[in-house]
Design a protein around this motif. Structure first.
Motif, PDB file in Angstrom:
ATOM      1  N   GLY A  43    -138.180 -70.928  -4.494  1.00 30.71           N
ATOM      2  CA  GLY A  43    -136.938 -70.506  -3.271  1.00 30.71           C
ATOM      3  C   GLY A  43    -135.812 -71.466  -3.822  1.00 30.71           C
ATOM      4  N   GLN A  44    -135.826 -71.176  -4.425  1.00 34.11           N
ATOM      5  CA  GLN A  44    -134.408 -72.170  -4.722  1.00 34.11           C
ATOM      6  C   GLN A  44    -133.245 -71.362  -5.793  1.00 34.11           C
ATOM      7  N   GLU A  45    -133.767 -70.039  -5.700  1.00 33.51           N
ATOM      8  CA  GLU A  45    -132.914 -69.235  -6.400  1.00 33.51           C
ATOM      9  C   GLU A  45    -132.024 -69.255  -6.712  1.00 33.51           C
ATOM     10  N   ARG A  46    -131.017 -68.893  -5.493  1.00 34.11           N
ATOM     11  CA  ARG A  46    -129.972 -69.107  -4.831  1.00 34.11           C
ATOM     12  C   ARG A  46    -129.144 -70.334  -5.469  1.00 34.11           C
ATOM     13  N   TRP A  47    -129.516 -71.930  -5.586  1.00 32.90           N
ATOM     14  CA  TRP A  47    -129.336 -72.746  -5.985  1.00 32.90           C
ATOM     15  C   TRP A  47    -129.328 -72.947  -7.604  1.00 32.90           C
ATOM     16  N   PHE A  48    -131.079 -72.067  -7.978  1.00 28.69           N
ATOM     17  CA  PHE A  48    -130.557 -72.396  -9.984  1.00 28.69           C
ATOM     18  C   PHE A  48    -129.549 -71.355 -10.133  1.00 28.69           C
ATOM     19  N   ASP A  49    -129.554 -70.041  -9.539  1.00 28.49           N
ATOM     20  CA  ASP A  49    -128.217 -69.551 -10.236  1.00 28.49           C
ATOM     21  C   ASP A  49    -126.903 -69.873  -9.776  1.00 28.49           C
ATOM     22  N   ALA A  50    -126.207 -70.532  -9.026  1.00 20.89           N
ATOM     23  CA  ALA A  50    -125.342 -71.235  -9.081  1.00 20.89           C
ATOM     24  C   ALA A  50    -124.866 -72.474 -10.191  1.00 20.89           C
ATOM     25  N   TYR A  51    -126.077 -74.156 -10.043  1.00 22.15           N
ATOM     26  CA  TYR A  51    -125.940 -74.725 -10.581  1.00 22.15           C
ATOM     27  C   TYR A  51    -127.013 -75.013 -12.024  1.00 22.15           C
ATOM     28  N   LYS A  52    -127.143 -74.004 -12.791  1.00 24.57           N
ATOM     29  CA  LYS A  52    -128.136 -73.638 -13.697  1.00 24.57           C
ATOM     30  C   LYS A  52    -127.642 -74.735 -15.155  1.00 24.57           C
ATOM     31  N   HIS A  53    -126.288 -74.799 -15.355  1.00 24.11           N
ATOM     32  CA  HIS A  53    -124.625 -75.162 -16.545  1.00 24.11           C
ATOM     33  C   HIS A  53    -124.493 -76.543 -15.987  1.00 24.11           C
ATOM     34  N   ASP A  54    -124.750 -76.674 -14.739  1.00 22.38           N
ATOM     35  CA  ASP A  54    -123.832 -77.546 -13.980  1.00 22.38           C
ATOM     36  C   ASP A  54    -124.593 -78.973 -13.558  1.00 22.38           C
ATOM     37  N   ILE A  55    -125.635 -78.735 -13.443  1.00 23.71           N
ATOM     38  CA  ILE A  55    -126.581 -79.986 -13.185  1.00 23.71           C
ATOM     39  C   ILE A  55    -125.988 -81.310 -13.704  1.00 23.71           C
ATOM     40  N   PRO A  56    -126.231 -82.161 -12.910  1.00 20.05           N
ATOM     41  CA  PRO A  56    -126.606 -82.330 -11.356  1.00 20.05           C
ATOM     42  C   PRO A  56    -124.975 -82.418 -10.676  1.00 20.05           C
ATOM     43  N   VAL A  57    -125.028 -81.967  -9.996  1.00 12.09           N
ATOM     44  CA  VAL A  57    -123.784 -81.301  -8.374  1.00 12.09           C
ATOM     45  C   VAL A  57    -124.401 -81.985  -7.295  1.00 12.09           C
ATOM     46  N   VAL A  58    -123.322 -82.481  -6.938  1.00  9.19           N
ATOM     47  CA  VAL A  58    -123.606 -83.775  -5.531  1.00  9.19           C
ATOM     48  C   VAL A  58    -122.750 -82.713  -4.762  1.00  9.19           C
ATOM     49  N   HIS A  59    -123.545 -82.506  -2.837  1.00  6.59           N
ATOM     50  CA  HIS A  59    -122.795 -82.070  -2.597  1.00  6.59           C
ATOM     51  C   HIS A  59    -122.031 -83.393  -1.207  1.00  6.59           C
ATOM     52  N   ILE A  60    -121.534 -82.754  -0.393  1.00  9.38           N
ATOM     53  CA  ILE A  60    -121.377 -84.231   1.391  1.00  9.38           C
ATOM     54  C   ILE A  60    -120.928 -83.132   1.987  1.00  9.38           C
ATOM     55  N   ASN A  61    -122.626 -83.559   3.381  1.00  6.31           N
ATOM     56  CA  ASN A  61    -122.445 -82.329   4.366  1.00  6.31           C
ATOM     57  C   ASN A  61    -121.905 -81.044   3.771  1.00  6.31           C
ATOM     58  N   GLY A  62    -121.991 -80.652   2.599  1.00 12.34           N
ATOM     59  CA  GLY A  62    -122.208 -79.295   2.837  1.00 12.34           C
ATOM     60  C   GLY A  62    -122.090 -79.074   1.742  1.00 12.34           C
ATOM     61  N   VAL A  63    -120.257 -79.831   1.057  1.00 16.02           N
ATOM     62  CA  VAL A  63    -119.606 -79.601   0.361  1.00 16.02           C
ATOM     63  C   VAL A  63    -119.947 -79.935  -1.061  1.00 16.02           C
ATOM     64  N   ALA A  64    -119.594 -79.212  -2.149  1.00 15.79           N
ATOM     65  CA  ALA A  64    -119.048 -79.491  -3.757  1.00 15.79           C
ATOM     66  C   ALA A  64    -118.794 -81.126  -3.824  1.00 15.79           C
ATOM     67  N   PHE A  65    -119.063 -81.832  -3.781  1.00 13.99           N
ATOM     68  CA  PHE A  65    -118.123 -83.235  -4.562  1.00 13.99           C
ATOM     69  C   PHE A  65    -118.160 -83.056  -6.194  1.00 13.99           C
ATOM     70  N   CYS A  66    -118.947 -83.345  -6.658  1.00 15.23           N
ATOM     71  CA  CYS A  66    -119.025 -83.860  -8.546  1.00 15.23           C
ATOM     72  C   CYS A  66    -120.024 -83.007  -9.025  1.00 15.23           C
ATOM     73  N   ARG A  67    -119.679 -82.929 -10.382  1.00 14.60           N
ATOM     74  CA  ARG A  67    -121.162 -82.578 -11.364  1.00 14.60           C
ATOM     75  C   ARG A  67    -120.926 -83.080 -12.083  1.00 14.60           C
ATOM     76  N   HIS A  68    -121.802 -82.973 -12.619  1.00 10.19           N
ATOM     77  CA  HIS A  68    -122.690 -83.580 -14.644  1.00 10.19           C
ATOM     78  C   HIS A  68    -122.155 -84.918 -14.715  1.00 10.19           C
ATOM     79  N   ARG A  69    -121.529 -85.562 -13.668  1.00 13.31           N
ATOM     80  CA  ARG A  69    -121.424 -87.312 -14.019  1.00 13.31           C
ATOM     81  C   ARG A  69    -120.987 -88.161 -12.116  1.00 13.31           C
ATOM     82  N   VAL A  70    -121.514 -88.721 -11.972  1.00 11.32           N
ATOM     83  CA  VAL A  70    -120.892 -89.550 -10.647  1.00 11.32           C
ATOM     84  C   VAL A  70    -120.279 -90.180 -10.869  1.00 11.32           C
TER      85      VAL A  70
END
Length: 88
Positions: A43-70
């Motif tokens: 059920g998470q295919e959308r996110w897998f396609d979007a972020y498979k090479h970029d995790i971790p990814v953090v969104h704040i209130n639905g907006v991408a904030f950062c990738r890879h490191r926090v």
């Protein structure tokens, strides 16, 4: 206003473990709802396609904030801005 942080991850991700530790540290100082999304789960295919090479990814209130490191200070500052209702 409730702040929602979404943490995109997958199993056995060492970068994700380190980033989640930082997110939890900030959560000790700034109140927010935390949702964790396993991009490899059914059920998470959308996110897998979007972020498979970029995790971790953090969104704040639905907006991408950062990738890879926090960055702890940047995350804390952004959440405090959100809590104050500012968007600068």
């Amino acid at each position: 206003m409730t702040i929602r942080v979404t943490f995109f991850t997958k199993p056995d991700c060492t970068l994700c473990n380190a980033a989640l530790y930082v997110v939890e540290r900030v959560r000790g100082r700034v109140s927010f709802e935390l949702e964790s999304v396993d991009i490899s789960a059914p059920g998470q295919e959308r996110w897998f396609d979007a972020y498979k090479h970029d995790i971790p990814v953090v969104h704040i209130n639905g907006v991408a904030f950062c990738r890879h490191r926090v960055d702890e200070r940047a995350l804390s500052d952004e959440l405090l801005r959100c809590a104050a209702g500012r968007r600068d």
